[in-house]
Motif scaffolding. Structure first.
Motif, PDB file in Angstrom:
ATOM      1  N   VAL A   1       5.655  84.552 -59.519  1.00 26.60           N
ATOM      2  CA  VAL A   1       7.405  84.327 -60.530  1.00 26.60           C
ATOM      3  C   VAL A   1       8.181  86.046 -59.735  1.00 26.60           C
ATOM      4  O   VAL A   1       8.364  86.614 -60.506  1.00 26.60           O
ATOM      5  CB  VAL A   1       7.174  84.248 -61.839  1.00 26.60           C
ATOM      6  CG1 VAL A   1       8.799  83.670 -62.133  1.00 26.60           C
ATOM      7  CG2 VAL A   1       6.249  82.702 -61.686  1.00 26.60           C
ATOM      8  N   VAL A   2       9.028  85.098 -59.090  1.00 27.58           N
ATOM      9  CA  VAL A   2      10.085  86.127 -58.396  1.00 27.58           C
ATOM     10  C   VAL A   2      10.919  86.404 -59.761  1.00 27.58           C
ATOM     11  O   VAL A   2      11.865  85.298 -59.838  1.00 27.58           O
ATOM     12  CB  VAL A   2      10.378  86.371 -57.210  1.00 27.58           C
ATOM     13  CG1 VAL A   2      11.209  87.088 -56.785  1.00 27.58           C
ATOM     14  CG2 VAL A   2       9.136  86.075 -55.638  1.00 27.58           C
TER      15      VAL A   2
ATOM     16  N   PRO B   1      19.315  75.136 -59.984  1.00 33.19           N
ATOM     17  CA  PRO B   1      18.504  74.837 -60.274  1.00 33.19           C
ATOM     18  C   PRO B   1      17.303  75.215 -58.887  1.00 33.19           C
ATOM     19  O   PRO B   1      17.984  75.913 -58.011  1.00 33.19           O
ATOM     20  CB  PRO B   1      18.606  73.125 -58.717  1.00 33.19           C
ATOM     21  CG  PRO B   1      19.795  72.973 -59.161  1.00 33.19           C
ATOM     22  CD  PRO B   1      20.794  73.975 -59.931  1.00 33.19           C
ATOM     23  N   GLY B   2      16.614  75.481 -59.488  1.00 35.41           N
ATOM     24  CA  GLY B   2      15.380  76.268 -57.890  1.00 35.41           C
ATOM     25  C   GLY B   2      15.133  77.169 -58.045  1.00 35.41           C
ATOM     26  O   GLY B   2      14.893  78.162 -57.205  1.00 35.41           O
TER      27      GLY B   2
ATOM     28  N   THR C   1      11.498  76.407 -64.724  1.00 37.86           N
ATOM     29  CA  THR C   1       9.480  76.012 -64.458  1.00 37.86           C
ATOM     30  C   THR C   1       8.879  76.632 -64.658  1.00 37.86           C
ATOM     31  O   THR C   1       7.604  76.651 -65.316  1.00 37.86           O
ATOM     32  CB  THR C   1      10.033  74.875 -64.116  1.00 37.86           C
ATOM     33  OG1 THR C   1      11.526  73.926 -64.300  1.00 37.86           O
ATOM     34  CG2 THR C   1       8.555  73.455 -64.743  1.00 37.86           C
TER      35      THR C   1
ATOM     36  N   ASP D   1      15.913  70.222 -68.823  1.00 33.96           N
ATOM     37  CA  ASP D   1      17.053  70.206 -68.643  1.00 33.96           C
ATOM     38  C   ASP D   1      18.111  69.359 -69.777  1.00 33.96           C
ATOM     39  O   ASP D   1      18.053  68.307 -69.473  1.00 33.96           O
ATOM     40  CB  ASP D   1      17.509  68.853 -67.222  1.00 33.96           C
ATOM     41  CG  ASP D   1      16.420  69.639 -65.867  1.00 33.96           C
ATOM     42  OD1 ASP D   1      17.100  70.779 -65.894  1.00 33.96           O
ATOM     43  OD2 ASP D   1      15.719  68.307 -65.175  1.00 33.96           O
TER      44      ASP D   1
ATOM     45  N   ASN E   1      20.369  73.833 -66.160  1.00 36.82           N
ATOM     46  CA  ASN E   1      21.529  74.005 -65.324  1.00 36.82           C
ATOM     47  C   ASN E   1      22.881  74.161 -65.440  1.00 36.82           C
ATOM     48  O   ASN E   1      23.163  74.567 -65.086  1.00 36.82           O
ATOM     49  CB  ASN E   1      21.492  73.183 -64.145  1.00 36.82           C
ATOM     50  CG  ASN E   1      19.565  72.466 -63.661  1.00 36.82           C
ATOM     51  OD1 ASN E   1      19.455  71.397 -62.837  1.00 36.82           O
ATOM     52  ND2 ASN E   1      18.821  74.070 -63.113  1.00 36.82           N
TER      53      ASN E   1
HETATM   54  N1  LIG Z   1      12.272  83.177 -59.078  1.00 39.07           N
HETATM   55  C1  LIG Z   1      11.124  82.131 -58.421  1.00 39.07           C
HETATM   56  N2  LIG Z   1       9.404  83.072 -57.851  1.00 39.07           N
HETATM   57  C2  LIG Z   1       9.075  82.729 -57.581  1.00 39.07           C
HETATM   58  N3  LIG Z   1       8.933  81.017 -56.835  1.00 39.07           N
HETATM   59  C3  LIG Z   1      10.370  80.333 -57.260  1.00 39.07           C
HETATM   60  C4  LIG Z   1      11.047  81.110 -57.662  1.00 39.07           C
HETATM   61  N4  LIG Z   1      12.241  80.189 -58.233  1.00 39.07           N
HETATM   62  C5  LIG Z   1      11.942  78.410 -57.564  1.00 39.07           C
HETATM   63  N5  LIG Z   1      10.794  79.078 -57.272  1.00 39.07           N
HETATM   64  C6  LIG Z   1      10.113  77.731 -56.795  1.00 39.07           C
HETATM   65  O1  LIG Z   1      10.897  76.724 -56.307  1.00 39.07           O
HETATM   66  C7  LIG Z   1       9.871  76.157 -56.710  1.00 39.07           C
HETATM   67  C8  LIG Z   1      10.281  74.549 -57.976  1.00 39.07           C
HETATM   68  O2  LIG Z   1      11.021  75.660 -59.388  1.00 39.07           O
HETATM   69  P1  LIG Z   1      11.238  75.651 -60.848  1.00 39.07           P
HETATM   70  O3  LIG Z   1      11.204  73.690 -60.636  1.00 39.07           O
HETATM   71  O4  LIG Z   1      10.383  76.776 -61.890  1.00 39.07           O
HETATM   72  O5  LIG Z   1      12.450  75.852 -60.552  1.00 39.07           O
HETATM   73  P2  LIG Z   1      13.723  75.583 -62.195  1.00 39.07           P
HETATM   74  O6  LIG Z   1      14.697  76.680 -62.238  1.00 39.07           O
HETATM   75  O7  LIG Z   1      13.428  75.283 -63.035  1.00 39.07           O
HETATM   76  O8  LIG Z   1      14.545  73.740 -61.370  1.00 39.07           O
HETATM   77  P3  LIG Z   1      15.586  73.030 -61.948  1.00 39.07           P
HETATM   78  O9  LIG Z   1      15.648  73.815 -62.843  1.00 39.07           O
HETATM   79  O10 LIG Z   1      16.066  71.998 -61.158  1.00 39.07           O
HETATM   80  O11 LIG Z   1      13.946  72.194 -62.964  1.00 39.07           O
HETATM   81  C9  LIG Z   1       8.550  76.273 -57.230  1.00 39.07           C
HETATM   82  O12 LIG Z   1       7.976  75.268 -56.714  1.00 39.07           O
HETATM   83  C10 LIG Z   1       8.895  77.293 -58.058  1.00 39.07           C
HETATM   84  O13 LIG Z   1       7.852  77.667 -57.349  1.00 39.07           O
END
Ligand SMILES: Nc1ncnc2c1ncn2[C@@H]1O[C@H](COP(=O)(O)OP(=O)(O)OP(=O)(O)O)[C@@H](O)[C@H]1O
Length: 633
Positions: free
Chosen positions: A274-275, A317-318, A322, A368, A446
């Motif tokens: 997790v970056v 998002p992303g 999670t 969410d 978000n």
């Molecule tokens: N900080 C991060 N480090 C490593 N991988 C990440 C990171 N953020 C996102 N990813 C990658 O992107 C994808 C989506 O990440 P994740 O579901 O954790 O995002 P989220 O913030 O929970 O998104 P959402 O708000 O849409 O639910 C995953 O496959 C994850 O591996």
């Protein structure tokens, strides 16, 4: 003459007192033949006929049969009495219902027991495995299409189910087996359960009961066996994160542990994948670590503070909200209980009951939370002030208005029915008196600005973590992570976790002891925090093997070109990563977007560097126009 005498003698034995020669009867005596003649009509003539024609006395056979049957009956009822006496007085038993997860653990364990495997009554089951559960690449045997050079072009998994090895478990009925010197009896039976489905509907459902018994007046050996079965089951699951969700409505009505069902089991996500800003990561880690410490539970209890901890992960998002939750679950070995507040069948009472049935320590994930459609109950004044349509005065009241008013009233009641969970209901569940203690609540959103203040006030949310689009440092890290084989475990240096030490000044005895999970407890000093290894089914693939895959027993070249990773030295990889990161503007793309780009070039870092410029241009264009569909990928 001699033959006739012999028959006469036989008849004399069979019918004592009756002389077939002169037809006179002697004194009556009870013999098997006379008894049979009395009770079986027509037996006498048959008997005589057989005796005269074949010289064969059927009475002997019939008597023998009757004696055997009677003995069997007597033996069976005696055995039944003895068995029930022994069971009642000299045997112990434990019953497990199929609604409990121990049932699954026991069955899986028994399926591995060679003594059960050698039983002649087995039940065959097709185990369904998720992609994560496949033992290794070798166990997968997809059909392959091969090109002229023998390279695999396309894989086809359509025959997978048919080829998967069946699992053999004890069939319905009784079985006996030995385990560690103890003799166990196992009874597996199905019972029909009358299940009221609500709304007047009802149905019979099958439920299974497993009864384990052993000799002795204590259940200890059975408890040990169950414990062993559980340990056996979890042996292969140490490095997995279990994800659970509320059980279907008709199951969760009964409450208990059955209110949650396991939906997936994934390899633990290593924290290093997790970056995120290291400091933020460590803040959360040390906060949860301290919270989960048993000494902290005592500390909370002594001060009358509810032992709960809530986290809010917010950001675009992303960005890894999670992902961080999963990594935390892996580090602390906790199950994740995911709840969707949008589920139409979930009522407030049920949500409350679900929270009551959480295990002692777990993570509850409410994703969410802003879109959860929480309903703020209208205040009385709102209701009074809101003028209902058709209420403009009694004078201009007409049929059309009446119809509209009725329709609206109906609509309202329908909405009321579907209403689900109100904000006040959720707040009560999160920290009401009946709320579960010991859980870690993680809410993600978000749009933090849309959240009600009450929902995120301290006590409900104790720690907020902001997530943002990727910085160049993070992009570099993502890049390196994607192309490096397996980086060594990173040591995280925790510098003075002030928040926790201030909050918990009195935890003393256990403070320096490392917990079993490898994390040290804060004591106001800088210390080394090494997240425990998350032993993901480590496939230590050598560079030579990396380009191959084994299918149907034959090693073949994989679909993609052989990886270039082997050609790239670590220093070159760092250099490419640096250049790559420089081409992407800071804070514009989410880690998910960058990961998506890299995944399409997952074996070719140089190509990723070459193509990133065009990708950034295209994506910036899409973002500026506010579009969603990308022209470059
Ligand atoms: N900080 C991060 N480090 C490593 N991988 C990440 C990171 N953020 C996102 N990813 C990658 O992107 C994808 C989506 O990440 P994740 O579901 O954790 O995002 P989220 O913030 O929970 O998104 P959402 O708000 O849409 O639910 C995953 O496959 C994850 O591996």
């Amino acid at each position: 003459m001699r033959q006739k005498a012999a028959i006469n003698q036989l008849l004399e034995t069979a019918f004592p007192g009756a002389n077939p020669e002169n037809g006179t009867s002697g004194p009556t005596a009870i013999s098997p033949t006379t008894l049979l003649e009395t009770f079986v009509p027509g037996y006498g003539p048959i008997h005589k006929f057989l005796l005269y024609s074949f010289g064969f006395d059927v009475t002997v056979l019939v008597t023998f049969g009757v004696v055997c049957w009677l003995s069997a009956r007597i033996f069976r009822s005696t055995w039944g009495i003895v068995h029930s006496l022994v069971s009642a007085n000299y045997m112990a038993e434990i019953t497990v219902s199929s609604t409990d997860e121990i049932h699954g653990h026991l069955i899986a364990f028994l399926a591995h027991q060679y003594k059960i495997n050698s039983s002649r009554r087995l039940m065959a089951e097709t185990p369904s495995k998720s992609a994560w559960e496949l033992d290794s690449e070798e166990t997968e045997t997809p059909e392959t299409t091969v090109d002229a050079e023998g390279n695999i072009k396309w894989l086809n998994f359509s025959n997978q189910e048919a080829k998967s090895q069946p699992r053999f478990t004890p069939a319905i009925g009784s079985h006996n087996f030995w385990h560690k010197g103890t003799y166990f009896q196992l009874r597996r039976k199905e019972v029909a359960m009358f299940d009221e489905l609500g709304g007047g509907a009802a149905a019979f459902k099958d439920k299974e009961l497993l009864t384990l018994s052993c000799f002795g007046r204590t259940t200890e050996p059975i408890k040990k066996l169950i414990q062993h079965a559980k340990a056996h089951y979890h042996l292969g699951h140490n490095a997995k994160t279990v994800i659970k969700r509320p059980a279907p409505k008709d199951m969760r009505r009964f409450g208990g542990r059955g209110s949650w069902v396991k939906i997936a089991e994934r390899p633990c996500r290593p924290m290093k994948t997790v970056v995120l800003d290291e400091e933020r990561k460590l803040d959360v880690l040390s906060d949860i670590n301290e919270y989960l410490n048993p000494a902290t539970a005592r500390w909370y209890a002594n001060r009358g503070i509810p032992y709960r901890r809530g986290y809010l992960f917010y950001g675009p998002p992303g960005t890894g909200k999670t992902s961080l939750t999963f990594a935390l679950a892996g580090v602390f070995g906790l199950d994740i209980h995911v709840v969707s507040l949008l589920e139409p069948t979930l009522t407030e009472e049920e949500l409350g009951m679900l929270f009551t049935n959480l295990p002692a320590r777990c993570i509850v994930l409410l994703e969410d939370i802003d879109t959860a459609g929480l309903i703020r109950e209208p205040s009385d004044s709102d209701e009074k002030n809101a003028p209902a349509e058709g209420e403009q005065g009694s004078t201009d009241f007409n049929v059309a208005n009446l119809t509209k008013a009725l329709k609206k009233a109906n609509q309202l009641s329908e909405e009321e029915k579907k209403k689900g969970i109100s904000l006040s209901g959720l707040l009560n569940i999160i920290d009401g008196v009946a709320s579960h203690e010991g859980r870690v609540l993680v809410m993600t959103t978000n749009h933090p600005e849309k959240l009600d203040d009450a929902l995120i006030r301290p006590g409900r949310v104790d720690h907020q973590v902001a997530f943002s689009n990727a910085t160049q440092t993070q992009i570099k890290e993502l890049f390196e992570r994607m192309y490096s084989n397996d980086l060594p475990r990173t040591k995280l240096i925790l510098s003075s976790p002030q928040s926790s030490t201030k909050a918990l000044p009195t935890i003393v005895e256990d403070e320096k002891k490392p917990l079993s999970n490898g994390l040290a407890i804060s004591n106001g000093k800088a210390y080394t925090l090494t997240p425990p290894d998350t032993p993901i089914t480590a496939t230590s693939v050598t560079p030579e093997e990396n380009g191959k895959m084994v299918t149907n027993g034959h090693a073949k070249t994989s679909i993609e070109k052989p990886t270039t990773q082997a050609d790239i030295s670590e220093s070159e990889l760092h250099e490419i990563a640096q250049k790559f990161a420089h081409q992407i503007p800071n804070d514009m793309f989410s880690p998910a977007e960058i990961q998506g780009f890299l995944l399409k070039r997952k074996k070719d870092p140089r190509r990723a560097l070459e193509e990133v410029g065009v990708w950034v241009e295209g994506m910036v264009d899409v973002k500026r126009k506010g579009g969603k569909l990308v022209s470059v990928q």
